[in-house]
Design a protein around this motif. Structure first.
Motif, PDB file in Angstrom:
ATOM      1  N   CYS A   1       0.775  -1.245   0.000  1.00  0.00           N
ATOM      2  CA  CYS A   1       0.000   0.000   0.000  1.00  0.00           C
ATOM      3  C   CYS A   1       0.809   1.298   0.000  1.00  0.00           C
ATOM      4  CB  CYS A   1      -0.940   0.012   1.200  1.00  0.00           C
ATOM      5  SG  CYS A   1      -2.070  -1.389   1.292  1.00  0.00           S
ATOM      6  N   SER A   2       1.501   1.593   1.099  1.00  0.00           N
ATOM      7  CA  SER A   2       2.133   2.904   1.249  1.00  0.00           C
ATOM      8  C   SER A   2       3.106   3.254   0.127  1.00  0.00           C
ATOM      9  CB  SER A   2       2.847   3.001   2.603  1.00  0.00           C
ATOM     10  OG  SER A   2       1.943   2.902   3.669  1.00  0.00           O
TER      11      SER A   2
ATOM     12  N   ALA B   1       8.496  -1.046   3.421  1.00  0.00           N
ATOM     13  CA  ALA B   1       7.308  -1.548   4.108  1.00  0.00           C
ATOM     14  C   ALA B   1       6.217  -0.481   4.113  1.00  0.00           C
ATOM     15  CB  ALA B   1       7.659  -1.932   5.546  1.00  0.00           C
ATOM     16  N   VAL B   2       5.028  -0.899   4.488  1.00  0.00           N
ATOM     17  CA  VAL B   2       3.948   0.064   4.670  1.00  0.00           C
ATOM     18  C   VAL B   2       4.175   0.816   5.981  1.00  0.00           C
ATOM     19  CG1 VAL B   2       2.335  -1.383   3.397  1.00  0.00           C
ATOM     20  CG2 VAL B   2       2.440  -1.564   5.884  1.00  0.00           C
ATOM     21  N   ILE B   3       3.394   1.859   6.191  1.00  0.00           N
ATOM     22  CA  ILE B   3       3.440   2.610   7.444  1.00  0.00           C
ATOM     23  C   ILE B   3       2.352   2.058   8.363  1.00  0.00           C
ATOM     24  CG2 ILE B   3       3.184   4.878   8.509  1.00  0.00           C
ATOM     25  CD1 ILE B   3       4.187   6.100   5.906  1.00  0.00           C
ATOM     26  N   PRO B   4       2.717   1.225   9.354  1.00  0.00           N
ATOM     27  CA  PRO B   4       1.714   0.642  10.248  1.00  0.00           C
ATOM     28  C   PRO B   4       1.266   1.661  11.289  1.00  0.00           C
ATOM     29  CG  PRO B   4       3.888  -0.091  10.875  1.00  0.00           C
ATOM     30  CD  PRO B   4       4.075   0.758   9.653  1.00  0.00           C
TER      31      PRO B   4
ATOM     32  N   GLY C   1      -4.501   2.248   7.260  1.00  0.00           N
ATOM     33  CA  GLY C   1      -5.118   1.221   6.463  1.00  0.00           C
ATOM     34  C   GLY C   1      -5.856   0.230   7.350  1.00  0.00           C
ATOM     35  N   ALA C   2      -6.606  -0.662   6.720  1.00  0.00           N
ATOM     36  CA  ALA C   2      -7.254  -1.787   7.403  1.00  0.00           C
ATOM     37  C   ALA C   2      -8.185  -1.353   8.527  1.00  0.00           C
ATOM     38  CB  ALA C   2      -6.210  -2.770   7.926  1.00  0.00           C
ATOM     39  N   ILE C   3      -8.932  -0.270   8.332  1.00  0.00           N
ATOM     40  CA  ILE C   3      -9.898   0.123   9.346  1.00  0.00           C
ATOM     41  C   ILE C   3     -11.117  -0.797   9.285  1.00  0.00           C
ATOM     42  CG2 ILE C   3      -9.184   2.540   9.296  1.00  0.00           C
ATOM     43  CD1 ILE C   3     -11.861   3.090   7.776  1.00  0.00           C
ATOM     44  N   ASP C   4     -11.853  -0.871  10.382  1.00  0.00           N
ATOM     45  CA  ASP C   4     -13.122  -1.585  10.387  1.00  0.00           C
ATOM     46  C   ASP C   4     -14.109  -0.782   9.535  1.00  0.00           C
ATOM     47  OD1 ASP C   4     -15.965  -2.089  11.511  1.00  0.00           O
ATOM     48  OD2 ASP C   4     -14.794  -3.724  12.377  1.00  0.00           O
TER      49      ASP C   4
ATOM     50  N   PHE D   1      -8.114   5.113 -13.029  1.00  0.00           N
ATOM     51  CA  PHE D   1      -8.414   4.084 -12.035  1.00  0.00           C
ATOM     52  C   PHE D   1      -7.303   3.044 -12.012  1.00  0.00           C
ATOM     53  CE2 PHE D   1      -9.770  -0.258 -11.234  1.00  0.00           C
ATOM     54  CZ  PHE D   1     -10.295  -0.137  -9.962  1.00  0.00           C
ATOM     55  N   CYS D   2      -6.940   2.597 -10.809  1.00  0.00           N
ATOM     56  CA  CYS D   2      -5.995   1.485 -10.674  1.00  0.00           C
ATOM     57  C   CYS D   2      -6.082   0.923  -9.262  1.00  0.00           C
ATOM     58  CB  CYS D   2      -4.558   1.925 -10.986  1.00  0.00           C
ATOM     59  SG  CYS D   2      -3.872   3.138  -9.830  1.00  0.00           S
ATOM     60  N   SER D   3      -5.417  -0.197  -9.040  1.00  0.00           N
ATOM     61  CA  SER D   3      -5.274  -0.768  -7.700  1.00  0.00           C
ATOM     62  C   SER D   3      -3.884  -0.437  -7.175  1.00  0.00           C
ATOM     63  CB  SER D   3      -5.470  -2.284  -7.747  1.00  0.00           C
ATOM     64  OG  SER D   3      -5.305  -2.861  -6.462  1.00  0.00           O
ATOM     65  N   ASP D   4      -3.743  -0.462  -5.840  1.00  0.00           N
ATOM     66  CA  ASP D   4      -2.445  -0.101  -5.258  1.00  0.00           C
ATOM     67  C   ASP D   4      -1.465  -1.263  -5.239  1.00  0.00           C
ATOM     68  OD1 ASP D   4      -3.632  -1.613  -3.261  1.00  0.00           O
ATOM     69  OD2 ASP D   4      -3.075  -0.258  -1.625  1.00  0.00           O
ATOM     70  N   ASN D   5      -1.952  -2.482  -5.369  1.00  0.00           N
ATOM     71  CA  ASN D   5      -1.094  -3.665  -5.492  1.00  0.00           C
ATOM     72  C   ASN D   5      -1.988  -4.822  -5.887  1.00  0.00           C
ATOM     73  OD1 ASN D   5      -1.021  -3.036  -2.099  1.00  0.00           O
ATOM     74  ND2 ASN D   5      -2.080  -4.896  -2.791  1.00  0.00           N
ATOM     75  N   GLY D   6      -1.384  -5.983  -6.098  1.00  0.00           N
ATOM     76  CA  GLY D   6      -2.176  -7.139  -6.448  1.00  0.00           C
ATOM     77  C   GLY D   6      -3.048  -7.603  -5.303  1.00  0.00           C
TER      78      GLY D   6
END
Length: 510
Positions: free
Chosen positions: A81-82, A102-105, A162-165, A284-289
């Motif tokens: 993601c990041s 890495a992503v930013i956790p 990322g990954a919020i409920d 439009f695109c996705s951030d990764n697979g």
């Protein structure tokens, strides 16, 4: 003339000088009014999870962007993601400024360096007064200097992490839902909230006599896998086995994508209602697979998110601009996330040139799309393409370079030089992507010269990472307690929203 195949100083200066010198004006200098710009980013959307690739997934509005514009068939991003968001915002490989590993956790005190010029900052200098972001930021949330409103945006509605409920809008037990600098008590399903806010904003700012930039980074379909009941029920046919009582992850994932697609429909409808559809770019695109634990997510590509196989870095993408780009085209050349900024700035230039603090790595895709033949397009897009991540640290890194139809992939400890290509520690694979897009045949033993040529490029690319870089993912997790409502460490009480990000009065504030 073919671009140099290494990241030599001459090569880096060539790319930056071509852009900053204004040569991109040839594609757009007579285009008239600068376009509105809408960038829509999905999160963890697999290659095979869109309707135009797989009818089992329902994405009519994403499909319409492909139908009405140009399908970017070989669009590459970072494997997580990041880094993709950073490269999209800067036009530069994020390894340069320490944001590729890495992503930013949630527990990380790190963000997109403030000396990097962002896309909205550059667009502001070109007269884009309204620059909104709706959705997931994920480029630094600990300090105000990393806040979207300090990085060029004039409006922010969404979440830092990322990954919020999707329903209670929390991460690590704390609500992460923001409106500009303040926590918001808004309630609802995150995907719908993002789409509604973006569509409403577009209708509002389109009435102004200036172009706008709208960035919509959805959290969907990233985990946690959550969707409204009606969306889940709409994909009962994907449940395996059919008699299973509980919905499957694949079924929920399809429902999440469907909800996102409906939101994209809201945005496209707002653009149409504004009367600005003809002169609005929609990318439009996705951030990764897609993730690897969902059946057929990235088929027929090999691998998934967090790998540098094609399934982790080659994603569905398309761009439409009715005023300039004929509908129904397919670009088959390598392009990707670092090309977004130079392409959009090229489209936005109206006899003016934006300034950036650093040379860009990406290229202007419009220049290639306007070429009359595929052979000329191939020359326009001819350059090596690099991928990297090392979430767990330097003991196990993933790197790849694509050039001239070949792809070299190296896994193992930090890669320094080509001597490591012949040892037993690293896993080395060489694919002829031109003939083997699914990466099924490792040809490394048959082509040592190609292996070494690409290996030199890869080692030079890996050497770009500075000492001050985002730490491996797990570092700092133990004992972390999220701040209340994810408030920043310091505020900006005197910030004038919309003030130029280059204003010296804002420099250095935290």
């Amino acid at each position: 003339m073919r671009r140099p195949t290494g990241l030599s100083l001459a090569f880096l200066l060539l790319i930056g000088t071509q852009f900053l010198s204004g040569t991109v004006l040839s594609a757009t200098e007579s285009s008239g009014d600068p376009p509105n710009i809408v960038v829509i980013l999905a999160d963890d959307l697999g290659w095979n999870a869109v309707g135009y690739h797989n009818a089992k997934f329902k994405t009519p509005h994403i499909d319409s962007i492909v139908r009405d514009g140009v399908e970017l068939d070989r669009f590459y991003v970072a494997p997580m993601c990041s880094p993709t968001r950073a490269g999209l915002m800067t036009g530069r490989y994020p390894i340069r400024y320490g944001l590729a590993r890495a992503v930013i956790p949630p527990y990380r005190d790190f963000g997109l360096p403030t000396d990097e010029t962002t896309l909205p900052e550059a667009l502001e200098t070109l007269g884009y007064q309204h620059r909104g972001i709706f959705g997931k930021w994920h480029l630094g949330h600990r300090r105000s200097k990393w806040h979207p409103l300090m990085r060029g945006f004039s409006h922010f509605h969404g979440h830092y992490n990322g990954a919020i409920d999707y329903f209670d809008l929390t991460r690590e037990g704390e609500r992460d839902w923001q409106l500009d600098f303040s926590p918001s008590e808004e309630q609802g399903y995150a995907t719908g909230l993002i789409a509604t806010a973006a569509a409403s904003w577009i209708r509002e700012v389109a009435e102004a006599d200036t172009p706008f930039f709208c960035y919509i980074p959805f959290n969907a379909p990233h985990s946690p896998f959550q969707a409204p009941e009606d969306a889940i029920k709409a994909f009962e046919s994907l449940k395996v086995p059919a008699h299973r009582k509980e919905p499957t992850r694949r079924q929920i994932y399809a429902g999440m994508i469907w909800e996102m697609d409906k939101g994209i429909g809201q945005v496209l409808e707002a653009i149409k209602d504004s009367g600005e559809e003809t002169n609005t770019i929609v990318l439009f695109c996705s951030d990764n697979g897609g993730v690897g634990n969902i059946r057929e997510n990235n088929d027929p590509l090999r691998g998934s998110k967090l790998t540098v196989y094609e399934g982790g870095i080659r994603v569905p993408a398309a761009i439409k601009w009715p005023k300039r780009l004929p509908a129904g085209q397919k670009l088959k050349q390598v392009c990707g996330y670092i090309d977004v900024m130079p392409t959009l700035l090229s489209a936005a230039i109206n006899l003016k040139q934006p300034k950036t603090n650093h040379p860009l790595d990406g290229i202007d895709l419009l220049a290639g799309l306007t070429k009359p033949t595929e052979a000329e397009q191939r020359t326009e897009f001819d350059r090596p393409w690099f991928s990297y991540h090392g979430q767990s640290g330097e003991g196990s890194e993933h790197l790849a370079v694509i050039d001239d139809g070949w792809k070299l992939k190296v896994n193992g400890p930090r890669f320094v030089n080509i001597k490591q290509l012949t040892g037993d520690v690293h896993k080395v694979e060489l694919f002829r992507l031109a003939d083997d897009p699914t990466e099924s045949r490792n040809l490394v033993s048959k082509h040592p010269r190609i292996r070494d040529r690409l290996g030199k490029q890869l080692a030079e690319y890996r050497s770009l990472q500075p000492s001050e870089s985002v730490l491996p993912y797990a570092v700092g997790k133990d004992g972390f307690v999220a701040p209340s409502k994810w408030q920043l460490d310091s505020k900006q009480p005197n910030l004038r929203i919309g003030t130029s990000p280059f204003d010296s009065r804002l420099d250095g504030r935290e």
